[in-house]
Design a protein around this motif. Sequence first.
Motif, PDB file in Angstrom:
ATOM      1  N   LEU A  69       0.863  -1.182   0.000  1.00 63.29           N
ATOM      2  CA  LEU A  69       0.000   0.000   0.000  1.00 63.29           C
ATOM      3  C   LEU A  69       0.902   1.236   0.000  1.00 63.29           C
ATOM      4  O   LEU A  69       1.364   1.669   1.058  1.00 63.29           O
ATOM      5  CB  LEU A  69      -0.858  -0.045   1.265  1.00 63.29           C
ATOM      6  CG  LEU A  69      -2.135   0.763   1.346  1.00 63.29           C
ATOM      7  CD1 LEU A  69      -3.045   0.490   0.160  1.00 63.29           C
ATOM      8  CD2 LEU A  69      -2.860   0.437   2.651  1.00 63.29           C
ATOM      9  N   PRO A  70       1.194   1.789  -1.205  1.00 66.66           N
ATOM     10  CA  PRO A  70       2.163   2.892  -1.248  1.00 66.66           C
ATOM     11  C   PRO A  70       1.616   4.125  -0.517  1.00 66.66           C
ATOM     12  O   PRO A  70       0.552   4.623  -0.848  1.00 66.66           O
ATOM     13  CB  PRO A  70       2.334   3.157  -2.746  1.00 66.66           C
ATOM     14  CG  PRO A  70       1.112   2.603  -3.394  1.00 66.66           C
ATOM     15  CD  PRO A  70       0.650   1.459  -2.521  1.00 66.66           C
ATOM     16  N   GLY A  71       2.359   4.581   0.474  1.00 65.60           N
ATOM     17  CA  GLY A  71       1.922   5.748   1.241  1.00 65.60           C
ATOM     18  C   GLY A  71       1.216   5.367   2.524  1.00 65.60           C
ATOM     19  O   GLY A  71       0.856   6.252   3.304  1.00 65.60           O
ATOM     20  N   GLY A  72       0.995   4.078   2.733  1.00 67.14           N
ATOM     21  CA  GLY A  72       0.374   3.639   3.990  1.00 67.14           C
ATOM     22  C   GLY A  72      -0.983   4.283   4.221  1.00 67.14           C
ATOM     23  O   GLY A  72      -1.853   4.225   3.356  1.00 67.14           O
ATOM     24  N   GLN A  80       8.155   4.307  -3.961  1.00 70.16           N
ATOM     25  CA  GLN A  80       7.852   3.719  -2.643  1.00 70.16           C
ATOM     26  C   GLN A  80       7.664   2.209  -2.759  1.00 70.16           C
ATOM     27  O   GLN A  80       8.112   1.439  -1.907  1.00 70.16           O
ATOM     28  CB  GLN A  80       6.575   4.350  -2.053  1.00 70.16           C
ATOM     29  CG  GLN A  80       6.778   5.768  -1.532  1.00 70.16           C
ATOM     30  CD  GLN A  80       5.464   6.406  -1.075  1.00 70.16           C
ATOM     31  OE1 GLN A  80       4.420   6.199  -1.685  1.00 70.16           O
ATOM     32  NE2 GLN A  80       5.536   7.198  -0.017  1.00 70.16           N
ATOM     33  N   LEU A  81       6.985   1.795  -3.855  1.00 71.10           N
ATOM     34  CA  LEU A  81       6.750   0.361  -4.055  1.00 71.10           C
ATOM     35  C   LEU A  81       8.061  -0.372  -4.331  1.00 71.10           C
ATOM     36  O   LEU A  81       8.335  -1.429  -3.750  1.00 71.10           O
ATOM     37  CB  LEU A  81       5.775   0.144  -5.218  1.00 71.10           C
ATOM     38  CG  LEU A  81       4.320   0.528  -4.945  1.00 71.10           C
ATOM     39  CD1 LEU A  81       3.506   0.491  -6.234  1.00 71.10           C
ATOM     40  CD2 LEU A  81       3.705  -0.423  -3.917  1.00 71.10           C
ATOM     41  N   PRO A 126      -7.560   6.453  -3.754  1.00 72.10           N
ATOM     42  CA  PRO A 126      -7.835   5.106  -4.276  1.00 72.10           C
ATOM     43  C   PRO A 126      -6.871   4.670  -5.380  1.00 72.10           C
ATOM     44  O   PRO A 126      -6.584   3.479  -5.498  1.00 72.10           O
ATOM     45  CB  PRO A 126      -9.265   5.236  -4.800  1.00 72.10           C
ATOM     46  CG  PRO A 126      -9.880   6.277  -3.912  1.00 72.10           C
ATOM     47  CD  PRO A 126      -8.773   7.254  -3.627  1.00 72.10           C
ATOM     48  N   TRP A 127      -6.342   5.610  -6.175  1.00 77.91           N
ATOM     49  CA  TRP A 127      -5.414   5.212  -7.240  1.00 77.91           C
ATOM     50  C   TRP A 127      -4.183   4.530  -6.650  1.00 77.91           C
ATOM     51  O   TRP A 127      -3.581   3.669  -7.292  1.00 77.91           O
ATOM     52  CB  TRP A 127      -5.025   6.412  -8.125  1.00 77.91           C
ATOM     53  CG  TRP A 127      -4.228   7.487  -7.433  1.00 77.91           C
ATOM     54  CD1 TRP A 127      -4.711   8.594  -6.803  1.00 77.91           C
ATOM     55  CD2 TRP A 127      -2.796   7.548  -7.299  1.00 77.91           C
ATOM     56  NE1 TRP A 127      -3.684   9.337  -6.268  1.00 77.91           N
ATOM     57  CE2 TRP A 127      -2.496   8.716  -6.571  1.00 77.91           C
ATOM     58  CE3 TRP A 127      -1.748   6.722  -7.731  1.00 77.91           C
ATOM     59  CZ2 TRP A 127      -1.192   9.090  -6.256  1.00 77.91           C
ATOM     60  CZ3 TRP A 127      -0.444   7.097  -7.424  1.00 77.91           C
ATOM     61  CH2 TRP A 127      -0.175   8.279  -6.689  1.00 77.91           C
ATOM     62  N   ARG A 128      -3.792   4.889  -5.423  1.00 81.80           N
ATOM     63  CA  ARG A 128      -2.631   4.257  -4.794  1.00 81.80           C
ATOM     64  C   ARG A 128      -2.904   2.778  -4.481  1.00 81.80           C
ATOM     65  O   ARG A 128      -2.015   1.933  -4.588  1.00 81.80           O
ATOM     66  CB  ARG A 128      -2.247   4.985  -3.508  1.00 81.80           C
ATOM     67  CG  ARG A 128      -1.506   6.293  -3.758  1.00 81.80           C
ATOM     68  CD  ARG A 128      -1.181   6.983  -2.452  1.00 81.80           C
ATOM     69  NE  ARG A 128      -0.374   8.175  -2.689  1.00 81.80           N
ATOM     70  CZ  ARG A 128       0.956   8.220  -2.554  1.00 81.80           C
ATOM     71  NH1 ARG A 128       1.620   7.155  -2.162  1.00 81.80           N
ATOM     72  NH2 ARG A 128       1.616   9.326  -2.801  1.00 81.80           N
ATOM     73  N   SER A 129      -4.142   2.479  -4.080  1.00 83.33           N
ATOM     74  CA  SER A 129      -4.488   1.077  -3.842  1.00 83.33           C
ATOM     75  C   SER A 129      -4.383   0.284  -5.138  1.00 83.33           C
ATOM     76  O   SER A 129      -3.891  -0.846  -5.164  1.00 83.33           O
ATOM     77  CB  SER A 129      -5.907   0.968  -3.278  1.00 83.33           C
ATOM     78  OG  SER A 129      -5.948   1.481  -1.969  1.00 83.33           O
ATOM     79  N   ALA A 130      -4.878   0.898  -6.228  1.00 89.46           N
ATOM     80  CA  ALA A 130      -4.792   0.241  -7.538  1.00 89.46           C
ATOM     81  C   ALA A 130      -3.332  -0.004  -7.917  1.00 89.46           C
ATOM     82  O   ALA A 130      -2.957  -1.088  -8.384  1.00 89.46           O
ATOM     83  CB  ALA A 130      -5.487   1.098  -8.595  1.00 89.46           C
ATOM     84  N   ASN A 186       7.647   2.913   3.141  1.00 93.28           N
ATOM     85  CA  ASN A 186       6.282   3.305   3.508  1.00 93.28           C
ATOM     86  C   ASN A 186       5.267   2.669   2.566  1.00 93.28           C
ATOM     87  O   ASN A 186       4.383   3.329   2.031  1.00 93.28           O
ATOM     88  CB  ASN A 186       6.127   4.836   3.522  1.00 93.28           C
ATOM     89  CG  ASN A 186       4.818   5.256   4.192  1.00 93.28           C
ATOM     90  OD1 ASN A 186       4.208   4.477   4.930  1.00 93.28           O
ATOM     91  ND2 ASN A 186       4.373   6.468   3.910  1.00 93.28           N
ATOM     92  N   ALA A 187       5.441   1.379   2.329  1.00 92.27           N
ATOM     93  CA  ALA A 187       4.490   0.633   1.509  1.00 92.27           C
ATOM     94  C   ALA A 187       4.179  -0.686   2.220  1.00 92.27           C
ATOM     95  O   ALA A 187       4.598  -1.757   1.786  1.00 92.27           O
ATOM     96  CB  ALA A 187       5.065   0.386   0.116  1.00 92.27           C
TER      97      ALA A 187
END
Length: 764
Positions: A548-551, A592-593, A558-562, A598-599
């Motif tokens: 989860l990039p950015g925690g 981050q990924l 939501p785009w980060r979850s994708a 923080n992922a």
Amino acid sequence: MTTTLDTMAARRIHVTGVVQGVGFRPFVYRLATTLGLTGWVRNESGEVQIHVEGRVEAVGRFVDALRSEAPPSARIGHVEAEPATVEDRTTFTVAPSTTTDGRQPIAPDSAICAACEAELLDPSNRRYRYPFITCTDCGPRFTIIDTLPYDRDRTSMRTFAQCAHCLEEYQSPGDRRYHSETNSCPACGPRIELHVPGLDEHVRETDTVLRRCVELLDAGRTLAIRGLGGFHLATDATSEAAVQRLRARKYREAKPLAVMVRDAGAARLLAHLSDDDCALLESPARPIVILPRRQGSPLATSVAPGLDSIGVVIAYTPLHILLLEAANRPLVMTSGNRSDEPIAIANADAFDRLADISDAFVLHDREILARYDDSVVRPTGAGPIVVRRARGYAPLPLRLPIPTPVPLVAVGPHLKNTFTLVHGDLAFVSQHIGDLDTIETLEHFHDALAATQRQFSIEPQAVVHDLHPGYMSSEVAVRLGLEPRVPVQHHHAHVAAVLAEHGRTGPVLGVAFDGVGLGVDGHVWGAEILVADLSGFERLVHLRYAPLPGGDRAARMPWRSALGYQSLDTDAPFGLAYEGVDVGERHAATWQLDKRFNAPLASSMGRLFDAAAAIIGLRRRSHYEGQAAMELEATAGRRPGSHIPLPVTDEAGPPWQWDPIHLLSELGAQALKGANRRDLAAAFHDSIAAGTVAGLVRAREHTGLTSVALGGGVFQNARLVTTLSETLNAAGFDVLLPHALSPNDGAISFGQAAIGAAQLRKES
Ligand code: ZN
Ligand code: ZN
Ligand code: FE
């Protein structure tokens, strides 16, 4: 009397439950005298005791009516009637109150009752248009109580001495206001006052205040109104300009706003409601009820943008009724706070904190001693779901299936916090406190905890808290300095809350679907099937981990979850998820990924909903927690969805895993081909429901258990709850849903308390 002894009977009756502060003794007096019976009634050691005697048949009817005709706010527990000796009494008397056990439950704050409402609107009544009319059946309780037992001297009504007329009512056993601790009238009670800072205007006469309020509302202004448990911010709900102005000043871009209406008839113009919904709207608790929005209603679009539902509450205080009648239109009635802070309760506090938001202040001088937000309830096909439990419900205690050996406090989670104080098997779950992110909310936590300890005479000796050391509530638990101190895993608490609400101890198959909670493996959990009882649990099925990039920041993006799921399959067709996303921001998230910076690894159902909303192009950024999931549900509506497989992997387990990559890829591919977004949202919901059932079938094969408890904030989704309950019932499962408490983190403290009590009992 010409009756002979053999037609006479006497009974000694014990009544338990919520029977104090609800007009129970005057009710008993009226009932007995109407039936021609004699005897007495008194409060004694946490119950009501009655001696009644008279004709056999009348005594029988009396005992039946104690339950069937009880006052609206009473909640009758046991009624035990034992034969007694006829004492040839000539009258029925109400014995004075002896000091009672502080833990004796009294009714929560109640909306104005029908009798008071009729008097309020009756020109010949001495309380005609009196904004503080109450009786033993209605009005404020915990919002004005300092300590128990419930007597006027221990409430903020103590500063208002009753006039002779009120006192006479207060002292007459047959009167509806006999021992009504809030009794008052225009001659002796609290008063309202309108204060318009911009015009240096102060108005006190009720009708003038109301007329000015309407003028201000007509002009699109916002009023801060002091209510029962705190301030509201009110504006014309039919005016797009007024609502947008309120939103801009409150820094609340999109989160839905509640609307207050005069009555159920007015609610019907805004929303579709069933008879059950209507009963809920009109109940003494009078919560905000989330209802399907009516097409073409006069409400401004910006009241609940992007949603097909609307939160409606019926006017619940006399002042609200007068205001709604004068305004003659629905009013936005939202919490009187700045974003993320608790609602203001004191006049000075409102001036200070709401000055930039409201144009005028409708004040009164009955001090609010405890802060209570409006409660929020959402009907589903499987019964009503509590979204927020506060005014009208809290702090009515729940019973724990396993009593605690020592008094304890469970401090709850970090977000949507409540705490629970337990003595024996009585669990007092606090009102909604809020997110413990600000000093103000933390103060609210401590104030409410102190007040609840005082009110119910509970001095905790043990503390229970979340496993997550970074939660503010966990820090509070450490600082309380109590031993033993029991840490509890978040999703175990979700499942335990549902179990305990149903009086069960397990084992059960617990489905916990929520945003995030710390797992025992150090990763982020949130889509779990556990086999659990009140002492422990084992993880059987969970969603495949994705970074989860950015925690925590991902919850609003939501785009980060994708993107996290994309890292599991770089070819997945998730293109729509990143449209309009800043290129630099996306690169940072990708970095981050790559670096695992923080992922954290997460198995979160909330984030899976976010990812799906982004991937079908519905929402890439959220203004408030849960927005993407709420819009996804609204988009799905009630249309049937196709089933895309969400397989439970076959590797050795437990735990087994759901792999959502195929589901997300299929949605992404269809969205890119231009498929109808409504169909995709419906397919996502029904696929999650089907996948959940498949996971439970695997869990049932493994454990032989058929009972399922559903907990976690995702189950505020009415469509998912309805589909899942129906499917599970059809598949032979027995489904436990939370009804008294919320499925969301508002119930965590109760689950912690149930687990803590069971563990302490085991050790002792
Ligand atoms: Zn009343
Ligand atoms: Zn009076
Ligand atoms: Fe949770």
